[in-house]
Design a protein around this motif. Sequence first.
Motif, PDB file in Angstrom:
ATOM      1  N   MET A 146       0.834  -1.210   0.000  1.00 49.74           N
ATOM      2  CA  MET A 146       0.000   0.000   0.000  1.00 49.74           C
ATOM      3  C   MET A 146       0.862   1.251   0.000  1.00 49.74           C
ATOM      4  SD  MET A 146      -3.463  -0.612   2.231  1.00 49.74           S
ATOM      5  CE  MET A 146      -2.683  -1.062   3.778  1.00 49.74           C
ATOM      6  N   MET A 147       1.966   1.220   0.760  1.00 47.79           N
ATOM      7  CA  MET A 147       2.862   2.380   0.798  1.00 47.79           C
ATOM      8  C   MET A 147       3.528   2.592  -0.556  1.00 47.79           C
ATOM      9  SD  MET A 147       4.506   2.739   4.602  1.00 47.79           S
ATOM     10  CE  MET A 147       5.177   1.124   4.863  1.00 47.79           C
ATOM     11  N   GLU A 148       3.948   1.494  -1.195  1.00 48.22           N
ATOM     12  CA  GLU A 148       4.588   1.612  -2.503  1.00 48.22           C
ATOM     13  C   GLU A 148       3.612   2.136  -3.546  1.00 48.22           C
ATOM     14  OE1 GLU A 148       6.479  -2.134  -3.448  1.00 48.22           O
ATOM     15  OE2 GLU A 148       7.738  -1.986  -1.665  1.00 48.22           O
ATOM     16  N   ARG A 149       2.390   1.589  -3.554  1.00 50.05           N
ATOM     17  CA  ARG A 149       1.388   2.018  -4.540  1.00 50.05           C
ATOM     18  C   ARG A 149       0.988   3.475  -4.354  1.00 50.05           C
ATOM     19  NH1 ARG A 149      -0.924  -3.165  -3.917  1.00 50.05           N
ATOM     20  NH2 ARG A 149      -2.345  -2.407  -2.338  1.00 50.05           N
ATOM     21  N   SER A 150       0.821   3.885  -3.089  1.00 49.30           N
ATOM     22  CA  SER A 150       0.311   5.233  -2.826  1.00 49.30           C
ATOM     23  C   SER A 150       1.416   6.282  -2.783  1.00 49.30           C
ATOM     24  CB  SER A 150      -0.459   5.262  -1.503  1.00 49.30           C
ATOM     25  OG  SER A 150       0.423   5.053  -0.411  1.00 49.30           O
ATOM     26  N   GLY A 151       2.592   5.888  -2.331  1.00 48.54           N
ATOM     27  CA  GLY A 151       3.667   6.863  -2.140  1.00 48.54           C
ATOM     28  C   GLY A 151       3.592   7.559  -0.791  1.00 48.54           C
ATOM     29  N   ALA A 152       2.620   7.183   0.049  1.00 48.14           N
ATOM     30  CA  ALA A 152       2.466   7.792   1.375  1.00 48.14           C
ATOM     31  C   ALA A 152       3.052   6.870   2.439  1.00 48.14           C
ATOM     32  CB  ALA A 152       0.986   8.041   1.674  1.00 48.14           C
ATOM     33  N   ARG A 153       3.315   7.448   3.611  1.00 48.04           N
ATOM     34  CA  ARG A 153       3.773   6.657   4.750  1.00 48.04           C
ATOM     35  C   ARG A 153       2.528   6.262   5.540  1.00 48.04           C
ATOM     36  NH1 ARG A 153       7.259   8.419   9.897  1.00 48.04           N
ATOM     37  NH2 ARG A 153       5.572   9.916  10.000  1.00 48.04           N
ATOM     38  N   ILE A 154       2.400   4.966   5.818  1.00 50.67           N
ATOM     39  CA  ILE A 154       1.226   4.452   6.531  1.00 50.67           C
ATOM     40  C   ILE A 154       1.710   3.725   7.781  1.00 50.67           C
ATOM     41  CG2 ILE A 154      -0.818   2.975   6.380  1.00 50.67           C
ATOM     42  CD1 ILE A 154      -0.512   3.147   3.278  1.00 50.67           C
ATOM     43  N   ILE A 155       1.225   4.181   8.939  1.00 43.65           N
ATOM     44  CA  ILE A 155       1.658   3.589  10.209  1.00 43.65           C
ATOM     45  C   ILE A 155       0.420   3.287  11.050  1.00 43.65           C
ATOM     46  CG2 ILE A 155       2.998   3.968  12.321  1.00 43.65           C
ATOM     47  CD1 ILE A 155       4.669   5.987  10.747  1.00 43.65           C
ATOM     48  N   ILE A 156       0.414   2.126  11.668  1.00 46.84           N
ATOM     49  CA  ILE A 156      -0.684   1.763  12.574  1.00 46.84           C
ATOM     50  C   ILE A 156      -0.255   2.159  13.976  1.00 46.84           C
ATOM     51  CG2 ILE A 156      -2.147  -0.092  13.443  1.00 46.84           C
ATOM     52  CD1 ILE A 156      -1.486  -1.564  10.769  1.00 46.84           C
ATOM     53  N   ARG A 157      -1.079   2.980  14.620  1.00 50.40           N
ATOM     54  CA  ARG A 157      -0.760   3.497  15.950  1.00 50.40           C
ATOM     55  C   ARG A 157      -1.954   3.327  16.886  1.00 50.40           C
ATOM     56  NH1 ARG A 157       4.372   4.774  16.101  1.00 50.40           N
ATOM     57  NH2 ARG A 157       5.171   6.339  14.700  1.00 50.40           N
ATOM     58  N   GLY A 158      -1.719   3.609  18.149  1.00 53.01           N
ATOM     59  CA  GLY A 158      -2.798   3.579  19.136  1.00 53.01           C
ATOM     60  C   GLY A 158      -2.792   2.298  19.940  1.00 53.01           C
ATOM     61  N   LYS A 159      -3.809   2.165  20.794  1.00 53.74           N
ATOM     62  CA  LYS A 159      -3.918   1.003  21.684  1.00 53.74           C
ATOM     63  C   LYS A 159      -3.971  -0.283  20.881  1.00 53.74           C
ATOM     64  CE  LYS A 159      -6.083   3.149  25.634  1.00 53.74           C
ATOM     65  NZ  LYS A 159      -7.217   4.047  25.745  1.00 53.74           N
ATOM     66  N   GLY A 160      -3.103  -1.223  21.224  1.00 49.48           N
ATOM     67  CA  GLY A 160      -3.098  -2.510  20.549  1.00 49.48           C
ATOM     68  C   GLY A 160      -2.222  -2.557  19.310  1.00 49.48           C
ATOM     69  N   SER A 161      -1.545  -1.454  18.991  1.00 50.41           N
ATOM     70  CA  SER A 161      -0.724  -1.436  17.768  1.00 50.41           C
ATOM     71  C   SER A 161       0.685  -1.964  18.014  1.00 50.41           C
ATOM     72  CB  SER A 161      -0.650  -0.024  17.182  1.00 50.41           C
ATOM     73  OG  SER A 161       0.018   0.857  18.069  1.00 50.41           O
ATOM     74  N   VAL A 162       1.099  -2.006  19.275  1.00 52.06           N
ATOM     75  CA  VAL A 162       2.439  -2.490  19.596  1.00 52.06           C
ATOM     76  C   VAL A 162       2.315  -3.795  20.363  1.00 52.06           C
ATOM     77  CG1 VAL A 162       4.600  -1.964  20.794  1.00 52.06           C
ATOM     78  CG2 VAL A 162       3.309  -0.127  19.727  1.00 52.06           C
ATOM     79  N   ARG A 163       3.055  -4.795  19.923  1.00 53.49           N
ATOM     80  CA  ARG A 163       3.025  -6.084  20.629  1.00 53.49           C
ATOM     81  C   ARG A 163       3.509  -5.907  22.050  1.00 53.49           C
ATOM     82  NH1 ARG A 163       5.899  -9.839  16.299  1.00 53.49           N
ATOM     83  NH2 ARG A 163       4.127 -10.287  14.974  1.00 53.49           N
ATOM     84  N   GLU A 164       2.926  -6.696  22.943  1.00 50.26           N
ATOM     85  CA  GLU A 164       3.393  -6.677  24.328  1.00 50.26           C
ATOM     86  C   GLU A 164       4.815  -7.234  24.371  1.00 50.26           C
ATOM     87  OE1 GLU A 164       1.616  -5.443  26.969  1.00 50.26           O
ATOM     88  OE2 GLU A 164       0.202  -4.842  25.410  1.00 50.26           O
ATOM     89  N   ASN A 165       5.571  -6.849  25.372  1.00 42.61           N
ATOM     90  CA  ASN A 165       6.936  -7.350  25.593  1.00 42.61           C
ATOM     91  C   ASN A 165       7.907  -7.030  24.451  1.00 42.61           C
ATOM     92  OD1 ASN A 165       5.884  -8.545  27.925  1.00 42.61           O
ATOM     93  ND2 ASN A 165       5.340 -10.386  26.795  1.00 42.61           N
ATOM     94  N   THR A 166       7.689  -5.906  23.741  1.00 42.55           N
ATOM     95  CA  THR A 166       8.672  -5.506  22.734  1.00 42.55           C
ATOM     96  C   THR A 166       9.466  -4.337  23.293  1.00 42.55           C
ATOM     97  OG1 THR A 166       7.151  -3.971  21.667  1.00 42.55           O
ATOM     98  CG2 THR A 166       7.270  -6.196  20.741  1.00 42.55           C
ATOM     99  N   GLN A 167      10.584  -4.085  22.665  1.00 41.10           N
ATOM    100  CA  GLN A 167      11.446  -2.993  23.117  1.00 41.10           C
ATOM    101  C   GLN A 167      11.099  -1.685  22.407  1.00 41.10           C
ATOM    102  OE1 GLN A 167      13.615  -3.541  25.668  1.00 41.10           O
ATOM    103  NE2 GLN A 167      12.673  -5.562  25.677  1.00 41.10           N
ATOM    104  N   ALA A 168       9.928  -1.627  21.778  1.00 42.05           N
ATOM    105  CA  ALA A 168       9.540  -0.434  21.020  1.00 42.05           C
ATOM    106  C   ALA A 168       9.499   0.796  21.933  1.00 42.05           C
ATOM    107  CB  ALA A 168       8.178  -0.644  20.377  1.00 42.05           C
ATOM    108  N   GLN A 169       9.973   1.903  21.395  1.00 39.18           N
ATOM    109  CA  GLN A 169       9.929   3.163  22.138  1.00 39.18           C
ATOM    110  C   GLN A 169       8.468   3.611  22.262  1.00 39.18           C
ATOM    111  OE1 GLN A 169      12.588   5.000  23.452  1.00 39.18           O
ATOM    112  NE2 GLN A 169      13.687   3.112  23.019  1.00 39.18           N
ATOM    113  N   PRO A 170       8.068   4.113  23.434  1.00 37.20           N
ATOM    114  CA  PRO A 170       6.686   4.604  23.560  1.00 37.20           C
ATOM    115  C   PRO A 170       6.460   5.769  22.590  1.00 37.20           C
ATOM    116  CG  PRO A 170       7.798   4.536  25.699  1.00 37.20           C
ATOM    117  CD  PRO A 170       8.823   4.224  24.654  1.00 37.20           C
ATOM    118  N   HIS A 171       5.254   5.863  22.051  1.00 35.79           N
ATOM    119  CA  HIS A 171       4.896   6.931  21.123  1.00 35.79           C
ATOM    120  C   HIS A 171       3.730   7.704  21.732  1.00 35.79           C
ATOM    121  CE1 HIS A 171       3.320   8.882  17.510  1.00 35.79           C
ATOM    122  NE2 HIS A 171       4.553   8.778  17.049  1.00 35.79           N
TER     123      HIS A 171
END
Length: 104
Positions: free
Chosen positions: A34-59
């Motif tokens: 979808m990002m390649e076809r559209s040329g836009a940046r698409i990110i899923i955010r919000g509650k439930g978007s980050v797996r539990e127990n990951t080292q992801a930085q809080p957003h």
Amino acid sequence: KIPKISRKIIVPNEPGVNFMGLLLGPRGATLKEMMERSGARIIIRGKGSVRENTQAQPHPDDNEPLHVAIDGAEESVARAVAEVEAILFDPRYREEMKNAQLNV
């Protein structure tokens, strides 16, 4: 310089529908396509978007409802919004996507 715009689409809360899986696709392939076809940046955010127990930085958006953040040039964002909205709000398109993903 091309002006950038941002859109946020709230993911509906529909029992029995795995919107994260539909949007991401197998190993993230659907989202990348979808990002390649559209040329836009698409990110899923919000509650439930980050797996539990990951080292992801809080957003800052982590406490918001689950949503799709899209940004880029106006034309790119319009293309991405149309595609994401089809997945989220068109049950027939959603079913086709799901079947296509399962047949990969």
